[in-house]
Motif scaffolding. Structure first.
Motif, PDB file in Angstrom:
ATOM      1  N   VAL A 107       0.698  -1.095   0.072  1.00  0.00           N
ATOM      2  CA  VAL A 107       0.261  -0.080   0.022  1.00  0.00           C
ATOM      3  C   VAL A 107       0.818   1.150  -0.072  1.00  0.00           C
ATOM      4  O   VAL A 107       0.419   2.330  -0.502  1.00  0.00           O
ATOM      5  N   GLN A 144      -2.365  -1.622  -7.395  1.00  0.00           N
ATOM      6  CA  GLN A 144      -3.676  -1.681  -6.598  1.00  0.00           C
ATOM      7  C   GLN A 144      -4.542  -3.053  -6.931  1.00  0.00           C
ATOM      8  O   GLN A 144      -5.000  -3.563  -6.065  1.00  0.00           O
ATOM      9  N   VAL A 179      -7.175  -8.426   0.030  1.00  0.00           N
ATOM     10  CA  VAL A 179      -8.603  -8.058   0.375  1.00  0.00           C
ATOM     11  C   VAL A 179      -9.615  -9.151   0.118  1.00  0.00           C
ATOM     12  O   VAL A 179      -9.693  -9.690  -1.021  1.00  0.00           O
ATOM     13  N   ILE A 227      -9.263  -7.017   5.162  1.00  0.00           N
ATOM     14  CA  ILE A 227      -7.816  -6.735   4.798  1.00  0.00           C
ATOM     15  C   ILE A 227      -6.965  -7.635   5.334  1.00  0.00           C
ATOM     16  O   ILE A 227      -7.062  -7.828   6.814  1.00  0.00           O
ATOM     17  N   TYR A 271      -6.191  -1.124   7.854  1.00  0.00           N
ATOM     18  CA  TYR A 271      -7.076  -0.452   7.565  1.00  0.00           C
ATOM     19  C   TYR A 271      -6.901   1.148   7.270  1.00  0.00           C
ATOM     20  O   TYR A 271      -7.327   1.816   6.406  1.00  0.00           O
ATOM     21  N   ALA A 275      -5.097   1.573   4.024  1.00  0.00           N
ATOM     22  CA  ALA A 275      -5.897   1.389   3.138  1.00  0.00           C
ATOM     23  C   ALA A 275      -6.684   2.727   2.649  1.00  0.00           C
ATOM     24  O   ALA A 275      -6.908   3.016   1.479  1.00  0.00           O
ATOM     25  N   ILE A 300      -6.399   3.333  -1.532  1.00  0.00           N
ATOM     26  CA  ILE A 300      -6.219   2.317  -2.489  1.00  0.00           C
ATOM     27  C   ILE A 300      -7.452   1.268  -2.742  1.00  0.00           C
ATOM     28  O   ILE A 300      -7.605   0.542  -3.622  1.00  0.00           O
ATOM     29  N   LEU A 301      -8.492   1.577  -1.842  1.00  0.00           N
ATOM     30  CA  LEU A 301      -9.902   0.671  -1.975  1.00  0.00           C
ATOM     31  C   LEU A 301     -10.442   1.419  -3.166  1.00  0.00           C
ATOM     32  O   LEU A 301     -10.605   2.551  -3.202  1.00  0.00           O
ATOM     33  N   ARG A 348     -14.655   0.940   0.951  1.00  0.00           N
ATOM     34  CA  ARG A 348     -14.082   2.166   1.883  1.00  0.00           C
ATOM     35  C   ARG A 348     -14.938   2.123   3.193  1.00  0.00           C
ATOM     36  O   ARG A 348     -14.406   2.170   4.247  1.00  0.00           O
TER      37      ARG A 348
END
Length: 761
Positions: A499, A532, A540, A546, A554, A557, A562-563, A569
């Motif tokens: 990440v 990603q 994920v 995660i 979390y 992220a 990156i989500l 999210r």
């Protein structure tokens, strides 16, 4: 005056004179050219220097030229000394070991850069008729002993006042018994003008208490953990020694020196029999307490003072709120920055380390750039980073300057390689400066460094497209890790590294586009997209969990975006808040997660949880050290245990700024000030009130003027006052969802929805 060409040579004394030699050159002004119009001294050294013209210091700086990557950059400083030169003039220089020849790191090694001290300087005097007389360092200079018999940044300084040579830097002094000088190898291409400010005496702190320890030792409490030294005037018997030991904390009522490891942090002063003035300017210490032995007569609060030393930085950002514990936390963060921004951003200022660790500043740069104008300070350090990186084939070392490359490592220690978050400083720090100041210079200067790092890490990815191989610091100093295993975090190191790379590739792509490198921009955008996709595929789960399912993963992220969807999210935000609650609002993150967790909670609608996490006082928490009397940010959440004993871990500091990166959220989240455009040419004003804080005032001196935000809760209603500089547009967002766009001036807003929103109703 056009700068005269260099004629100087790097000179060294024929005798070492206990590692603190004096150098002098006496000369007369050339006649027939009229009055002196201007005189400029340019100076640098192998080691540290203090320069004087006829006995008067040429500047306010100390510990110059500081510590740079000497192999490629030796900075020099320039001084206007027009008022100091006379018909007969002496150019005098005091030398010390400094970083060049003194101890560095915890391996007990000295002389990492060279075995001889040296001075390189040139005084250019321009007369009324345009003639220039240059007085340069060469072998006509003389060398003699100083009053300093020992000097080391870690171990301290010894000054014997009986050895003071009065008038040594003034005309007419008899230096007949002094030694000569010789030239030493020096590549003039390494000379570099400093981009950052000098180190200076930034203030003084007086003692708040003098008392006896349980064993009868005399202790002085300055009430503040600071960086610098003591100075005083004293008269006593000839040859009588006074010894000063320094430490940050007490343990069992005695000086707590174990965290210093091998650093002696001890200054010794030998009296002449007359009135003496002592100030040990060839060392520095991180301390709140001083243990003094041998003081003649009665020691009082008026007998001495602590001199605060750090780089000359302008304060730009302020924060204050209704909660005094949070205010003290913020003051601790400021003092931690001051103590560790001594020529370069160090991890700690007291033990046998004091290195420019890249991971600490990678996460702290946004906080630093709010509190102070650190543009030049960090740009200078980034030039060293780029030089070290280029010499290491694109590898960004974990410390800059990289003294560790000269130190032996255990056989089981992995070979140096890029490390997530630490090596990311090459990208994250320039970007933080761009966002804070809106000056493309730093991105232009560091572009090769940024792209080189990103490409190198791309080459480290496994077949899965993840950065999941090799050594990683990861979520360093996870509070649940064993004290002697700071790397043993809950967060999967591959998750953290991958990440981080996503954020790095995204920033590198944005930088390329800003600078007009369109092909590079597309390349790094594609890299970010691949990273990603690999992250989502391998880390994920289908339900949104995660890998390693802990707060840090979390938080990162969410913070690094990156989500891919609102659903991902939202799940990450809910899970993060759930984990925070399950841990009773005690901190559960280390170096990687801590700077971002409160912002991640706020950004996903969990500001109440962010407030409770901030305001928790049990250990581990941000406020626990405050309740224990801390005046700086600690390296560990429990550097001092609740019973008043020092953490048993071998690595324990009471002045580390990294965990103070939460101030970025204090400024943006509680304070409500963040940039909508680089340099705050457009500003977002969006304070998020929460239970436990009734009002807050935040200000920031931007390149366009000062932004000020003050809000107050009264019976659930929010009153907000915003001051915006002329020419700046501010988007104001109230907790109830109302938006306003305002320009220069002071504006007031009210909202009755504040309490409901902050309470999650």
């Amino acid at each position: 005056m056009t700068q005269a060409p260099w004629r100087a040579a790097m000179i060294s004394p024929d005798e070492d004179f206990d590692g603190a030699p004096l150098l002098r050159k006496e000369f007369r002004l050339e006649e027939g050219h009229g009055a002196v119009a201007r005189a400029t001294l340019r100076a640098t050294a192998y080691g540290v220097y203090e320069a004087l013209i006829s006995g008067v210091p040429v500047g306010e700086d100390v510990l110059s030229p500081g510590w740079s990557s000497y192999e490629w950059r030796l900075r020099y400083r320039s001084y206007d000394v027009t008022a100091l030169v006379g018909p007969s003039t002496v150019l005098g220089v005091e030398l010390g070991n400094g970083w060049y020849r003194g101890r560095l790191a915890w391996h007990g090694m000295s002389n990492l850069y060279g075995s001889e001290l040296g001075f390189f300087g040139q005084l250019d005097i321009e007369f009324a008729d345009g003639h220039v007389q240059s007085v340069a360092s060469d072998t006509t200079w003389q060398a003699g002993p100083s009053a300093t018999t020992v000097n080391d940044l870690y171990d301290g300084q010894t000054i014997d006042a009986r050895r003071v040579q009065a008038g040594w830097a003034e005309p007419g002094f008899d230096a007949g018994a002094w030694a000569g000088t010789h030239t030493v190898e020096f590549d003039g291409d390494r000379l570099a003008e400093p981009v950052g400010p000098p180190v200076v005496r930034a203030g003084v702190v007086r003692p708040v208490e003098i008392f006896a320890s349980p064993t009868g030792r005399t202790l002085v409490d300055f009430g503040q953990n600071l960086v610098g030294w003591l100075r005083f005037r004293i008269q006593g018997g000839e040859g009588h020694p006074i010894t000063v030991r320094h430490a940050e904390v007490l343990e069992d009522g005695e000086l707590g020196v174990r965290p210093l490891r091998s650093a002696e942090a001890t200054d010794t002063f030998v009296l002449s029999g007359g009135e003496d003035f002592f100030e040990p300017t060839k060392t520095f210490h991180g301390f709140r307490y001083a243990e003094i032995t041998g003081w003649p007569g009665t020691l009082t609060e008026d007998s001495l003072e602590a001199v605060v030393v750090h780089s000359a930085l302008e304060r730009t950002g302020t924060f204050e709120c209704s909660n005094e514990l949070v205010n003290q936390l913020h003051r601790n963060i400021v003092w931690g920055l001051r103590g560790n921004f001594l020529d370069l951003p160090t991890d700690c200022p007291q033990r046998d380390e004091r290195l420019g660790w890249t991971g600490d500043i990678a996460v702290f740069a946004p906080t630093a750039a709010f509190l102070y104008d650190v543009r030049g300070f960090l740009q200078d350090w980034l030039l060293d980073l780029a030089a070290e990186q280029k010499a290491a084939d694109g590898l960004v070392p974990i410390t800059v300057p990289d003294a560790l490359k000269y130190c032996p490592q255990p056989p089981e220690f992995p070979a140096p390689e890029s490390s997530a978050l630490w090596s990311e400083a090459s990208v994250w720090v320039p970007w933080a400066l761009w966002e804070a100041y809106g000056d493309l210079t730093v991105l232009k200067n560091q572009y090769e460094s940024m792209t080189s790092h990103t490409r190198r890490v791309e080459g480290l990815l496994s077949d899965t497209g993840l950065w999941d191989q090799g050594f990683q610091f990861g979520d360093w100093l996870d509070p649940d890790a064993d004290p002697d295993k700071p790397w043993d975090a809950k967060a999967d190191t591959g998750v953290v590294a991958t990440v981080c790379l996503f954020r790095t590739a995204s920033i590198t792509a944005d930088t390329a586009r800003l600078l007009g490198h369109q092909d590079d921009a597309e390349y790094f955008e594609q890299l970010a997209a691949r990273v990603q996709a690999s992250f989502l595929e391998h880390y994920v789960a289908t339900d949104g969990t995660i890998r390693s399912d802990c707060t840090t993963v979390y938080a990162l992220a969410i913070a690094f975006d990156i989500l891919p969807s609102a659903e991902h999210r939202d799940f990450a935000g809910e899970r993060l808040a759930e984990l925070v609650r399950k841990n009773d609002y005690r901190v559960s993150t280390g170096f990687a997660g801590t700077p971002f967790i409160t912002g991640a909670l706020t950004d996903t609608g969990h500001s109440e949880d962010a407030y409770r996490l901030l305001l928790e006082q049990g250990c581990p928490s941000w406020l626990y050290p405050v309740t224990m009397g801390a005046t700086t940010v600690w390296e560990r959440w429990d550097s001092m245990l609740p019973d008043g004993t020092i953490n048993p871990g071998e690595m324990t500091s009471f002045n580390h700024y990294a965990l103070g990166a939460v101030a970025d959220w204090l400024h943006k989240g509680i304070g409500g000030i963040s940039p909508l455009a680089p340099g705050y040419s457009r500003v977002r004003i969006a304070p998020v009130p929460g239970e436990g804080i009734d009002w807050a005032t935040t200000s920031l001196k931007t390149p366009h003027g000062t932004v000020r935000v003050e809000w107050r809760l009264d019976d659930g209603a929010l009153t907000l006052e915003v001051t915006v500089p002329d020419g700046v547009e501010a988007d104001v967002e109230l907790p109830g969802g109302e938006y306003f766009s305002v320009r220069g001036g002071t504006h007031r807003f009210t909202s009755s929805a504040a309490l409901a929103v902050s309470s999650g109703v």
